[in-house]
Scaffold this motif. Structure first.
Motif, short mmCIF file in Angstrom:
data_model
loop_
_atom_site.label_atom_id
_atom_site.label_comp_id
_atom_site.label_asym_id
_atom_site.label_seq_id
_atom_site.Cartn_x
_atom_site.Cartn_y
_atom_site.Cartn_z
N ASP A 97 10.82 82.41 58.98
CA ASP A 97 9.69 81.70 58.41
C ASP A 97 9.88 80.20 58.64
N GLU A 98 8.83 79.46 58.38
CA GLU A 98 8.87 78.01 58.52
C GLU A 98 9.49 77.42 57.26
N ASP A 99 10.77 77.20 57.31
CA ASP A 99 11.49 76.62 56.18
C ASP A 99 12.69 75.85 56.72
N HIS A 100 13.27 75.05 55.85
CA HIS A 100 14.44 74.22 56.18
C HIS A 100 14.12 73.27 57.34
N LEU A 101 12.88 72.81 57.36
CA LEU A 101 12.49 71.90 58.42
C LEU A 101 13.01 70.49 58.19
N ASP A 102 13.77 70.30 57.09
CA ASP A 102 14.52 69.06 56.92
C ASP A 102 15.74 69.05 57.84
N TYR A 103 16.18 70.26 58.25
CA TYR A 103 17.31 70.37 59.17
C TYR A 103 16.86 70.70 60.59
N ASP A 110 11.88 72.01 64.44
CA ASP A 110 10.60 72.70 64.31
C ASP A 110 10.87 74.19 64.19
N PHE A 111 9.79 74.97 64.09
CA PHE A 111 9.94 76.41 63.91
C PHE A 111 10.53 77.07 65.15
N ALA A 112 10.30 76.49 66.31
CA ALA A 112 10.90 77.04 67.53
C ALA A 112 12.43 77.00 67.45
N ALA A 113 12.97 75.94 66.84
CA ALA A 113 14.41 75.84 66.66
C ALA A 113 14.92 76.90 65.69
N VAL A 114 14.13 77.20 64.66
CA VAL A 114 14.49 78.26 63.71
C VAL A 114 14.57 79.61 64.45
N ARG A 115 13.55 79.90 65.25
CA ARG A 115 13.51 81.18 65.97
C ARG A 115 14.71 81.31 66.92
N LEU A 116 15.04 80.21 67.61
CA LEU A 116 16.17 80.23 68.54
C LEU A 116 17.47 80.53 67.80
N GLU A 117 17.64 79.93 66.62
CA GLU A 117 18.85 80.16 65.84
C GLU A 117 19.01 81.64 65.50
N PHE A 118 17.92 82.28 65.07
CA PHE A 118 17.99 83.69 64.71
C PHE A 118 18.20 84.57 65.95
N GLN A 119 17.60 84.21 67.04
CA GLN A 119 17.79 84.97 68.27
C GLN A 119 19.24 84.92 68.72
N GLN A 120 19.84 83.75 68.68
CA GLN A 120 21.24 83.61 69.07
C GLN A 120 22.16 84.35 68.10
N PHE A 121 21.81 84.33 66.82
CA PHE A 121 22.60 85.07 65.84
C PHE A 121 22.57 86.56 66.14
N ALA A 122 21.40 87.09 66.44
CA ALA A 122 21.29 88.52 66.77
C ALA A 122 22.14 88.86 67.99
N ASP A 123 22.21 87.95 68.94
CA ASP A 123 22.99 88.20 70.16
C ASP A 123 24.49 88.24 69.89
N GLN A 124 24.92 87.73 68.74
CA GLN A 124 26.34 87.72 68.40
C GLN A 124 26.80 88.99 67.70
N VAL A 125 25.87 89.89 67.36
CA VAL A 125 26.25 91.14 66.70
C VAL A 125 26.91 92.06 67.71
N ARG A 126 28.10 92.53 67.39
CA ARG A 126 28.86 93.36 68.31
C ARG A 126 29.48 94.55 67.57
N GLY A 127 29.31 95.73 68.13
CA GLY A 127 30.04 96.90 67.66
C GLY A 127 29.31 97.79 66.69
N GLY A 128 28.49 97.24 65.82
CA GLY A 128 27.82 98.03 64.80
C GLY A 128 26.31 97.90 64.88
N PRO A 129 25.59 98.52 63.94
CA PRO A 129 24.14 98.51 63.99
C PRO A 129 23.54 97.13 63.72
N LEU A 130 22.44 96.85 64.39
CA LEU A 130 21.63 95.66 64.16
C LEU A 130 20.26 96.15 63.71
#
Length: 516
Positions: free
Chosen positions: A206-212, A215-235
């Motif tokens: 969601d559009e939040d923490h825009l003090d850090y 923009d929202f594109a940066a939020v989406r990128l952060e979550f996408q990169q986080f998902a890519d770090q999941v290894r070994g178990g269910p996502l």
């Protein structure tokens, strides 16, 4: 980052070398996140010191376990403690005297997230991430695993009555493997990518923490990169959140849950009916729902928690437990017993005539869904008091705030809770009130918690439900003041229960399709 500030790898190395002899000083030790970290370090046998501006139940809890926690910040605390590592939360500024003294003395420094990540990486991290619902989902998953005999480690970002304390480091092994470490991975300060999960649940974006974030594109990128770090178990991810679903298209191995007909774990709401409460108290609501897995009915489940978001949170927990190999009947029993985290739709007072609830929701989407959940209890009127949280959030989301209270029959605002932010000229509660009035909704302002409690009490009529909502400290003070006053005036048994999370209850017989 200065040369003494450690990332997760650096903390892991420090832990490996020092082990349980590590001495750690926590700046801001009374916060929920930092006090939880203190409990984890104490479980490891580390020597823990710390400080906070004010004493509270959390600092007292750490002292009871042997930690030396000072009231107030002073450079001398660092000199006396001689720690191997100094940790601060994001709420503690860089010019804090203890942080500055540690830096000048060459003592390794770290923020909370890298230390939490380093501890979790010693076991099997099971991370819950998302803008809304992660505290409830994390606590629910940890509670259920405990009921299932898994004895997990966990770190919940808020107090949870059924998990005391709200963080624990378990030793030993589970089925020949390290225990699961269930934690909520916070995205608010850019530390989400510190975590390398073995398994993960993604709730929403969601559009939040825009003090850090820029923009929202940066939020989406952060979550996408986080998902890519999941290894070994269910996502697992919620398919009902269209923006999250869009991010997960590139992960065909991920499993979807939700009300969407294409979800691997599909939620179908059945009904919400009152259940008997404590003797002499008003009945308490309970929801019944089904989960379908790959077009086959997995089972029927129950929860005392209100609303569509909580049903979605339940589906996430059930899907994860099923993926981890637990039997459906055992999952159903483990999930049904969870009563929620503090300040997540927490019922402070209820009798045959009125009810008072306290909730942490502070984003417009959370507020809207929480009001829907309160409406599912069929009050005569819904009285809402809100404290905006942060000047930046209020400024950036003012148009959403202006329309998210449509479900309220009466509305009050407290002054903005700054959360260490400097004021923004022209951005205050009166400015927000004008935006709300422009949408055709009356709103009143109160300057102090006591005045707010008095104003709401003066308007209470039989059948009313009063909801105090916001992440600031003053709004929950007002809620507890009103509840205390009502208890003092009413000698009959009342039911101070708890329900957690934010969400709207769907109509009976329909799926919770509000996400779409």
């Amino acid at each position: 980052m200065n040369r003494y500030e450690l990332d997760t790898w650096g903390v892991e190395e420090l832990l490996r070398r020092a082990g349980s002899s590590l001495a750690v000083h926590l700046i801001g030790a009374g916060g929920c996140g930092m006090s939880g970290l203190g409990h984890l370090l104490l479980d490891l046998g580390c020597r823990v010191t710390g400080s906070d501006l004010q004493d509270n139940a959390e600092t007292a809890g750490l002292r009871a376990r042997g930690a030396m926690v000072h009231q107030g910040h002073a450079a001398s605390h660092i000199t006396a403690a001689a720690p191997h590592l100094v940790v601060r939360s994001s709420a503690v500024p860089e010019d804090n005297p203890e942080w500055r003294q540690a830096r000048e003395a060459g003592i390794p420094l770290a923020r909370r997230a890298p230390v939490l990540a380093a501890l979790a990486h010693r076991q099997r991290p099971l991370c819950v991430a998302g803008m809304h619902g992660k505290t409830t989902t994390t606590a629910w998953l940890a509670f259920a695993l405990e009921q299932l005999g898994a004895s997990p480690s966990y770190a919940v970002g808020w107090l949870t009555p059924q998990l005391s304390p709200h963080a624990r480091y378990s030793h030993g092994q589970a089925n020949g493997q390290p225990p699961w470490f269930v934690l909520e991975a916070d995205e608010s300060d850019g530390t989400l990518l510190e975590f390398r999960p073995h398994a993960a649940i993604l709730l929403n974006v969601d559009e939040d923490h825009l003090d850090y974030f820029q923009d929202f594109a940066a939020v989406r990128l952060e979550f996408q990169q986080f998902a890519d770090q999941v290894r070994g178990g269910p996502l697992l991810y919620c398919l009902d959140d269209e923006r999250l679903a869009g991010l997960m298209k590139r992960r065909p191995d991920a499993l979807a849950y939700g009300c969407h007909p294409l979800a691997h774990y599909r939620l179908e709401f059945i009904h919400c009916r009152p259940q008997p409460g404590p003797s002499g108290a008003a009945p308490e609501p309970a929801s019944c729902f089904e989960i379908w897995h790959q077009r086959r009915r997995l089972g029927e489940f129950h929860t005392r928690l209100l609303g569509a978001q909580n049903l979605s949170n339940a589906a996430a927990v059930i899907a994860m437990l099923h993926q981890l190999g637990y039997a459906v009947d055992d999952i159903a029993r483990a999930v049904a017993g969870f009563s929620g985290a503090a300040r997540r739709q927490q019922c402070l007072y209820r009798d045959a005539h009125v009810a008072v609830y306290d909730d942490y929701g502070h984003h417009p989407n959370e507020i809207r869904l929480t009001l829907q959940a309160m409406r599912s209890l069929s009050p005569q009127r819904l009285l809402v008091a809100f404290q905006p949280h942060r000047y930046t959030r209020t400024q950036k989301l003012v148009e959403q705030f202006a329309t998210c209270f449509k479900g309220a029959d009466r509305l009050w605002l407290l002054p903005i809770y700054p959360a260490s932010e400097p004021p923004i000229p022209g951005v205050d509660s009166e400015w927000l009130a004008q935006a709300i009035r422009t949408e055709g909704q009356p709103v009143e302002l109160c300057e102090q918690p006591a005045a707010l409690a008095q104003a709401v009490r003066a308007q209470l009529q039989p059948g009313d439900l009063a909801l105090f909502i916001g992440a600031g400290a003053d709004i929950t003070v007002a809620a507890h003041l009103l509840a205390s006053q009502l208890r003092a005036d009413n000698p009959l048994p009342a039911s101070p229960g708890a329900a957690a999370g934010a969400g709207g209850a769907p109509p009976a017989g329909r799926c919770c399709g509000r996400f779409r």
